[in-house]
Design a protein around this motif. Structure first.
Motif, PDB file in Angstrom:
ATOM      1  N   VAL A 123     -16.459  79.699 -23.515  1.00  0.00           N
ATOM      2  CA  VAL A 123     -15.608  79.367 -22.509  1.00  0.00           C
ATOM      3  C   VAL A 123     -14.063  79.597 -22.742  1.00  0.00           C
ATOM      4  CG1 VAL A 123     -14.812  77.140 -21.096  1.00  0.00           C
ATOM      5  CG2 VAL A 123     -17.532  77.494 -21.721  1.00  0.00           C
ATOM      6  N   ASP A 162     -11.988  82.206 -20.616  1.00  0.00           N
ATOM      7  CA  ASP A 162     -11.069  81.804 -19.638  1.00  0.00           C
ATOM      8  C   ASP A 162      -9.744  82.240 -19.965  1.00  0.00           C
ATOM      9  OD1 ASP A 162     -10.310  79.633 -17.840  1.00  0.00           O
ATOM     10  OD2 ASP A 162      -9.137  78.666 -19.328  1.00  0.00           O
ATOM     11  N   LEU A 172     -11.796  80.085 -15.148  1.00  0.00           N
ATOM     12  CA  LEU A 172     -13.137  79.490 -14.906  1.00  0.00           C
ATOM     13  C   LEU A 172     -12.910  78.155 -14.342  1.00  0.00           C
ATOM     14  CD1 LEU A 172     -14.866  80.298 -18.381  1.00  0.00           C
ATOM     15  CD2 LEU A 172     -15.247  81.306 -16.136  1.00  0.00           C
ATOM     16  N   TYR A 189     -19.514  76.936 -16.107  1.00  0.00           N
ATOM     17  CA  TYR A 189     -18.487  77.154 -15.640  1.00  0.00           C
ATOM     18  C   TYR A 189     -18.559  78.531 -14.635  1.00  0.00           C
ATOM     19  CZ  TYR A 189     -16.032  73.806 -18.649  1.00  0.00           C
ATOM     20  OH  TYR A 189     -15.641  72.923 -19.403  1.00  0.00           O
ATOM     21  N   ALA A 246     -16.855  81.711 -12.141  1.00  0.00           N
ATOM     22  CA  ALA A 246     -15.623  82.718 -11.806  1.00  0.00           C
ATOM     23  C   ALA A 246     -16.341  83.742 -10.682  1.00  0.00           C
ATOM     24  CB  ALA A 246     -15.083  82.896 -12.953  1.00  0.00           C
ATOM     25  N   TYR A 286     -22.781  84.231 -21.125  1.00  0.00           N
ATOM     26  CA  TYR A 286     -22.306  84.334 -19.903  1.00  0.00           C
ATOM     27  C   TYR A 286     -23.435  85.153 -18.885  1.00  0.00           C
ATOM     28  CZ  TYR A 286     -20.731  89.316 -20.776  1.00  0.00           C
ATOM     29  OH  TYR A 286     -20.844  90.494 -21.008  1.00  0.00           O
TER      30      TYR A 286
END
Length: 591
Positions: A17, A21, A26, A33, A35, A56
């Protein structure tokens, strides 16, 4: 080679994360999370990052991976470079497995030396930038070349003052070992002096943004016109490209990368709004350069001067690219009029006309390949055709991209009038098999995309990737004949069960990298995850479904084994061990 244990340790220390980020903002969305995906254009967020699983996944384009995979894709780094990038963040030293392993002290000493050299080149770059601001003549030169303050700052341009030892102003003692080893200082006849004097300085950065060397251009007349850093422990000209670090964002936005011959070409193109240009560092485009380029984008353009030297450089680039070609990557070649280079052309005609020429007048690799090889040949004669086969055969043999290789050989056959079977024999290859075309009966095409149906084994693999602890419920007898997705499932279970503690999803993904099962895992991720909630499917009900699925799979595999043994018995008989296995499988207790 980096030990797998270190990869596990690294992934345990980084937080995906935090890593993502920093590059893509995010927002919390349930347990994950979200995006907008950085790998394809979209308006609604479909890019999900799981802090629990540490990977991810984009539900739009199917992109997926670990923190290492993200850095590789987003920054265009190799696996080793991405690991080094993350290791530097966490304070870990990347070990390498060699025939002769370095001890920890040697590794620490090597890393310290590298850091010292990087600090030396960075300090020199800062010195040159400062001197540019003080030197009116150097500023006037760049102003005449049309460069703005923003572009000068973006590329970190500087000026090396005239004189034998200007660097002595910032480095004491002068000389010192790092100055010599980084190529900043030259030794001759027992005397030391600065390598770069009275030149515009172009710092060369590696993909992580660290200064590893310099290109330098004379301001007035003088030779050599361009002078580059020598090969050093930091700088390998065959493995680095000027402008790649500075142009990364523009490359992603444009969806293409442009390779030119000179530093000034790169900077001038950026001044006119084409920031996706890079240049080889005083050498021809190497195979390693091509690998780097292909990691950045799917569309690669080479732009060369139209003179003899430019065409020679273009053909050398094509030759080095052949073994690296992939069916999902395209290479194009643009030749400018002989009186122009990219710098002069864009100043004369502007960005719109330059890009129009790039996109509409450049030649795809296949067209340039045949144009170059056919030049000077009379293909109306048998001798001309024979020469084309002779010169193209060793080059075609280097291409491993299946579709492109087939199509180019097909085109050669058309050009010389030889059918595929005879051409294959002529090239020393197996003749293609003839296929009898069967009648095809098709249902009317639906107006919507049919959802892809997943098999039971694919669903089991997906569940195991998301819930590694469920490997405890997998028991596949050794006598089973496993291949394809079944072999992948067995390999995953063996990997997980061999550990004292089940590895995380991210560790498993990285263990699959480079194995025969990597493609299977990627396919399942891309085709089977349809919502962020699926990343977290691990309820008791899901676990019971997984157990039931394994029982069904085991029965399927046993049935397939029985049928295979029966068939073999009908055709030629079974060995004693095979007879015992068949009897055991047919006995109700075996089920």
């Amino acid at each position: 080679m980096i030990p797998s244990e270190f990869i596990d340790e690294l992934l345990a220390k980084v937080d995906i994360v935090d890593i993502i980020d920093e590059h893509v903002p995010l927002k919390k969305g349930g347990a994950n999370y979200m995006a907008c995906c950085p790998f394809h254009k979209e308006k609604s967020p479909s890019f999900s990052v799981s802090p629990q699983k540490q990977f991810y996944h984009c539900f739009g384009c199917g992109a997926h991976g670990t923190a290492i995979g993200f850095i590789m894709e987003y920054q265009g780094l190799s696996f080793t470079e991405a690991v080094q990038y993350l290791a530097d963040r966490t304070g870990l030293t990347v070990p390498r497995t060699h025939a002769r392993q370095d001890n920890p002290e040697q590794r620490a000493e090597r890393k310290k030396k590298q850091q010292t050299l990087e600090e030396t080149t960075e300090a020199a770059a800062a010195f040159y930038r400062g001197r540019l601001k003080q030197d009116a003549r150097a500023q006037e030169y760049l102003h005449k070349r049309g460069l703005s303050a923003e572009i000068i700052e973006h590329y970190g341009l500087g000026y090396a003052p005239d004189g034998w030892q200007p660097l002595a102003q910032v480095f004491q003692p002068y000389p010192n070992t790092p100055l010599v080893e980084s190529g900043m200082v030259v030794e001759k006849d027992g005397k030391h002096y600065d390598r770069f004097r009275d030149r515009i300085m172009f710092p060369i950065r590696n993909p992580r943004g660290q200064v590893i060397g310099f290109g330098a251009r004379v301001i007035d007349k003088g030779e050599p016109k361009y002078l580059n850093s020598p090969e050093t422990p930091l700088f390998d000209k065959g493995r680095n490209l000027y402008g790649l670090h500075e142009g990364r964002a523009a490359i992603k936005e444009a969806g293409r990368i442009l390779v030119v011959e000179g530093y000034m070409d790169v900077v001038a193109l950026a001044q006119f709004g084409i920031g996706y240009g890079v240049a080889a560092l005083g050498t021809a485009t190497t195979a390693e350069h091509v690998k780097i380029l292909m990691r950045q984008t799917d569309s690669i353009y080479f732009c060369f001067d139209g003179d003899r030297a430019g065409r020679k450089a273009a053909w050398r680039a094509l030759e080095n690219a052949l073994p690296q070609l992939k069916d999902d990557k395209t290479l194009h070649f643009l030749f400018l009029p002989e009186e122009h280079d990219p710098d002069s052309y864009i100043r004369a005609y502007g960005k719109a006309q330059f890009e129009d020429a790039l996109l509409n007048q450049s030649k795809p690799l296949s067209a340039y390949f045949w144009e170059h090889l056919s030049d000077g040949l009379n293909l109306n004669t048998q001798e001309g055709k024979a020469e084309l086969v002779k010169t193209s055969a060793p080059l075609l043999a280097q291409i491993t991209a299946p579709a492109l290789s087939f199509l180019l050989k097909q085109e050669l056959g058309d050009k010389v009038g030889i059918d595929p079977a005879n051409l294959a024999r002529l090239l020393g290859q197996e003749a293609p098999k003839q296929h009898v075309k069967q009648k095809s009966y098709k249902l009317p095409q639906e107006t919507f995309r049919q959802p892809q149906m997943s098999t039971l084994v694919e669903r089991q693999i997906r569940s195991l990737l998301i819930n590694p602890a469920w490997a405890a419920y997998i028991e596949l007898p050794e006598y089973l004949n496993l291949s394809g997705d079944f072999a992948c499932l067995a390999n995953l279970a063996e990997l997980i069960n061999s550990r004292k503690e089940p590895p995380g999803s991210a560790q498993i993904l990285e263990h699959m990298r480079g194995t025969p099962h990597e493609a299977t895992v990627n396919r399942i991720f891309q085709n089977m995850l349809h919502g962020a909630e699926e990343l977290e499917s691990g309820s008791e009900e899901d676990c019971e479904s997984f157990k039931l699925g394994m029982k069904k799979l085991l029965n399927e595999l046993k049935y397939a084994q029985i049928e295979m043994l029966k068939q073999k018995n009908r055709q030629g008989g079974l060995s004693e061990s095979e007879k015992k296995l068949l009897l055991a499988l047919l006995t109700p207790a075996a089920h």
